[in-house]
Design a protein around this motif. Sequence first.
Motif, mmCIF file in Angstrom:
data_model
loop_
_atom_site.group_PDB
_atom_site.id
_atom_site.type_symbol
_atom_site.label_atom_id
_atom_site.label_comp_id
_atom_site.label_asym_id
_atom_site.label_seq_id
_atom_site.Cartn_x
_atom_site.Cartn_y
_atom_site.Cartn_z
ATOM 1 N N ASP A 98 0.976 -1.232 0.064
ATOM 2 C CA ASP A 98 -0.133 0.055 -0.007
ATOM 3 C C ASP A 98 0.916 1.290 0.009
ATOM 4 O OD1 ASP A 98 0.940 -0.243 2.407
ATOM 5 O OD2 ASP A 98 -0.798 0.053 3.732
ATOM 6 N N ILE A 99 2.016 1.171 -0.607
ATOM 7 C CA ILE A 99 2.876 2.482 -0.606
ATOM 8 C C ILE A 99 2.785 3.244 -1.580
ATOM 9 C CG2 ILE A 99 4.772 1.646 0.874
ATOM 10 C CD1 ILE A 99 6.415 1.092 -1.403
ATOM 11 N N PHE A 100 2.205 2.736 -3.001
ATOM 12 C CA PHE A 100 1.910 3.105 -4.354
ATOM 13 C C PHE A 100 0.579 3.797 -4.451
ATOM 14 C CE2 PHE A 100 5.228 -0.156 -4.738
ATOM 15 C CZ PHE A 100 6.537 0.494 -5.067
ATOM 16 N N GLY A 101 0.523 4.784 -5.203
ATOM 17 C CA GLY A 101 -0.768 5.384 -5.638
ATOM 18 C C GLY A 101 -1.417 6.253 -4.693
ATOM 19 N N SER A 102 -2.776 6.970 -4.872
ATOM 20 C CA SER A 102 -3.288 7.733 -3.960
ATOM 21 C C SER A 102 -3.336 7.431 -2.516
ATOM 22 C CB SER A 102 -4.703 8.056 -4.625
ATOM 23 O OG SER A 102 -5.304 6.835 -4.747
ATOM 24 N N LYS A 103 -3.288 6.212 -2.430
ATOM 25 C CA LYS A 103 -3.711 5.699 -0.964
ATOM 26 C C LYS A 103 -2.224 5.470 -0.283
ATOM 27 C CE LYS A 103 -8.228 3.734 -1.558
ATOM 28 N NZ LYS A 103 -9.201 2.633 -1.300
ATOM 29 N N GLY A 104 -1.159 5.437 -0.824
ATOM 30 C CA GLY A 104 0.039 5.223 -0.256
ATOM 31 C C GLY A 104 0.884 6.414 -0.069
ATOM 32 N N PHE A 106 3.497 7.693 -1.874
ATOM 33 C CA PHE A 106 3.813 8.660 -3.435
ATOM 34 C C PHE A 106 3.063 7.956 -4.582
ATOM 35 C CE2 PHE A 106 6.948 5.324 -2.480
ATOM 36 C CZ PHE A 106 7.417 4.659 -3.750
ATOM 37 N N VAL A 107 3.159 8.447 -5.676
ATOM 38 C CA VAL A 107 2.726 8.043 -7.153
ATOM 39 C C VAL A 107 3.819 8.139 -8.208
ATOM 40 C CG1 VAL A 107 1.041 8.551 -8.655
ATOM 41 C CG2 VAL A 107 0.440 8.952 -6.267
ATOM 42 N N THR A 108 3.872 7.314 -8.954
ATOM 43 C CA THR A 108 4.975 7.052 -9.977
ATOM 44 C C THR A 108 4.278 7.541 -11.090
ATOM 45 O OG1 THR A 108 4.804 4.955 -10.233
ATOM 46 C CG2 THR A 108 6.332 5.632 -8.775
ATOM 47 N N SER A 109 4.845 8.037 -12.380
ATOM 48 C CA SER A 109 4.226 8.081 -13.479
ATOM 49 C C SER A 109 3.276 7.154 -14.052
ATOM 50 C CB SER A 109 5.338 8.625 -14.546
ATOM 51 O OG SER A 109 6.314 7.712 -14.464
ATOM 52 N N PRO A 110 3.589 5.874 -14.127
ATOM 53 C CA PRO A 110 2.673 4.844 -14.712
ATOM 54 C C PRO A 110 1.382 4.802 -14.029
ATOM 55 C CG PRO A 110 4.923 3.845 -14.383
ATOM 56 C CD PRO A 110 4.739 5.128 -13.908
ATOM 57 N N GLU A 111 1.432 5.356 -12.486
ATOM 58 C CA GLU A 111 0.022 5.215 -11.849
ATOM 59 C C GLU A 111 -0.774 6.514 -12.125
ATOM 60 O OE1 GLU A 111 -0.792 2.701 -10.324
ATOM 61 O OE2 GLU A 111 1.228 1.643 -10.186
ATOM 62 N N ILE A 112 -0.183 7.709 -12.778
ATOM 63 C CA ILE A 112 -0.788 8.843 -13.132
ATOM 64 C C ILE A 112 -1.593 8.733 -14.522
ATOM 65 C CG2 ILE A 112 -0.584 11.219 -13.821
ATOM 66 C CD1 ILE A 112 1.662 11.309 -11.661
ATOM 67 N N SER A 113 -1.144 8.244 -15.279
ATOM 68 C CA SER A 113 -1.696 8.061 -16.602
ATOM 69 C C SER A 113 -0.749 7.153 -17.443
ATOM 70 C CB SER A 113 -1.176 9.383 -17.480
ATOM 71 O OG SER A 113 -1.736 9.356 -18.919
ATOM 72 N N GLN A 114 -1.699 6.232 -18.348
ATOM 73 C CA GLN A 114 -1.170 5.198 -19.046
ATOM 74 C C GLN A 114 -0.238 5.589 -20.292
ATOM 75 O OE1 GLN A 114 -4.195 6.554 -19.226
ATOM 76 N NE2 GLN A 114 -5.296 6.317 -21.350
ATOM 77 N N VAL A 115 -0.272 6.872 -20.721
ATOM 78 C CA VAL A 115 0.379 7.392 -21.582
ATOM 79 C C VAL A 115 1.959 7.208 -21.398
ATOM 80 C CG1 VAL A 115 1.222 9.656 -22.783
ATOM 81 C CG2 VAL A 115 -1.296 9.323 -22.052
ATOM 82 N N PHE A 116 2.658 7.365 -20.266
ATOM 83 C CA PHE A 116 3.885 7.169 -19.969
ATOM 84 C C PHE A 116 4.014 5.585 -20.353
ATOM 85 C CE2 PHE A 116 7.310 5.344 -17.256
ATOM 86 C CZ PHE A 116 8.204 6.369 -17.421
ATOM 87 N N GLY A 117 3.581 4.583 -20.212
ATOM 88 C CA GLY A 117 3.729 3.212 -20.560
ATOM 89 C C GLY A 117 3.535 3.053 -21.905
ATOM 90 N N GLU A 118 2.693 3.804 -22.531
ATOM 91 C CA GLU A 118 2.535 3.510 -23.966
ATOM 92 C C GLU A 118 3.649 4.054 -24.786
ATOM 93 O OE1 GLU A 118 -1.218 5.354 -24.525
ATOM 94 O OE2 GLU A 118 -2.246 3.810 -23.632
ATOM 95 N N LEU A 119 3.939 5.262 -24.358
ATOM 96 C CA LEU A 119 5.234 5.758 -25.066
ATOM 97 C C LEU A 119 6.365 5.020 -25.075
ATOM 98 C CD1 LEU A 119 4.808 9.698 -24.233
ATOM 99 C CD2 LEU A 119 4.338 8.625 -26.401
ATOM 100 N N MET A 120 6.571 4.445 -23.936
ATOM 101 C CA MET A 120 7.951 3.670 -23.692
ATOM 102 C C MET A 120 7.611 2.230 -24.670
ATOM 103 S SD MET A 120 8.911 3.533 -19.625
ATOM 104 C CE MET A 120 10.239 2.514 -19.954
ATOM 105 N N ALA A 121 6.614 1.709 -24.479
ATOM 106 C CA ALA A 121 6.521 0.579 -25.485
ATOM 107 C C ALA A 121 6.530 0.737 -26.732
ATOM 108 C CB ALA A 121 4.833 0.210 -25.073
#
Length: 284
Positions: A98-104, A106-121
């Motif tokens: 429970d350390i990632f995301g809005s309830k954790g 801190f938030v990392t870029s993949p949790e904010i938007s899928q655009v980050f992962g899609e661009l990396m892919a």
Amino acid sequence: MFLVPCNFFKGSGLALIHRSIGVTRFSTKSIAFSKNIETKLEKSVKAVGLEDVSIKEEVTFIGNQIKSMIKINGPISVYDFIKLSSTCPRQGYYTQSDIFGSKGDFVTSPEISQVFGELMALWYVSQWHSAGCPEKVRVIELGPGKGTLMSDMLRVWSKFPKLNSAVKQIDFLEASEPLARIQASKLAPDVSLGYLSPLADKSPSSEDCLLIENAAGITSEATGRSFRWYSYPDNLFHRENLVENTWTIIIAHEFFDALPIYKFKKTYQGWHEIMVDLDTSENR
């Protein structure tokens, strides 16, 4: 960020010390928190409106483990201190779910938007094309978090049939069983998670800290793709796990900045390693 380490040391009875790393005999010197650091800490507490919050906390399981290690073997390195505090599955920071995301925390870029992962892919698609479209592709992710980044990347790769069929094996370096189960449920929801247990592969530094079994894995019948989890990087890159003529993609998003480190300080007596020792002062 400054309050966290001070909080731990103050509440646990631990202190930092210097250890000489010169050619002469090793020496140690206690450097418990100085008045200057105490003053800075008090100012930091007041700045964020925490004047009434006590810094001292109850010693945790990990704190007791560290104390026992020091009593038996002497001062430990900052590396060992961070490693145990971060990855011990019983109470390690990164082994919680429970350390990632809005309830954790801190938030990392993949949790904010899928655009980050899609661009990396898409970038990896271009690199795969530049490499001549290899027929065998192994994907490795170090510290996959909740599996969100990998999920977004696989969704993009599914739009490229030739690459998608080439990616049959995905390996993770993960020290947390709870996070491994979250990753498995997201990436292969059609597979029972019982295959991730029982746990084995104990950490050599603590008998009470269990890690995920090496090469524990599952295969999704829906995609035919296998997922495997490793506890140690040496096993991840062992020759038995290397497939000939395989093109490898390695992903490490916000991974290296969380690794344990050794700490050193240059003094008039030469370079010293910063160590963690028990604080036996009366006013700790």
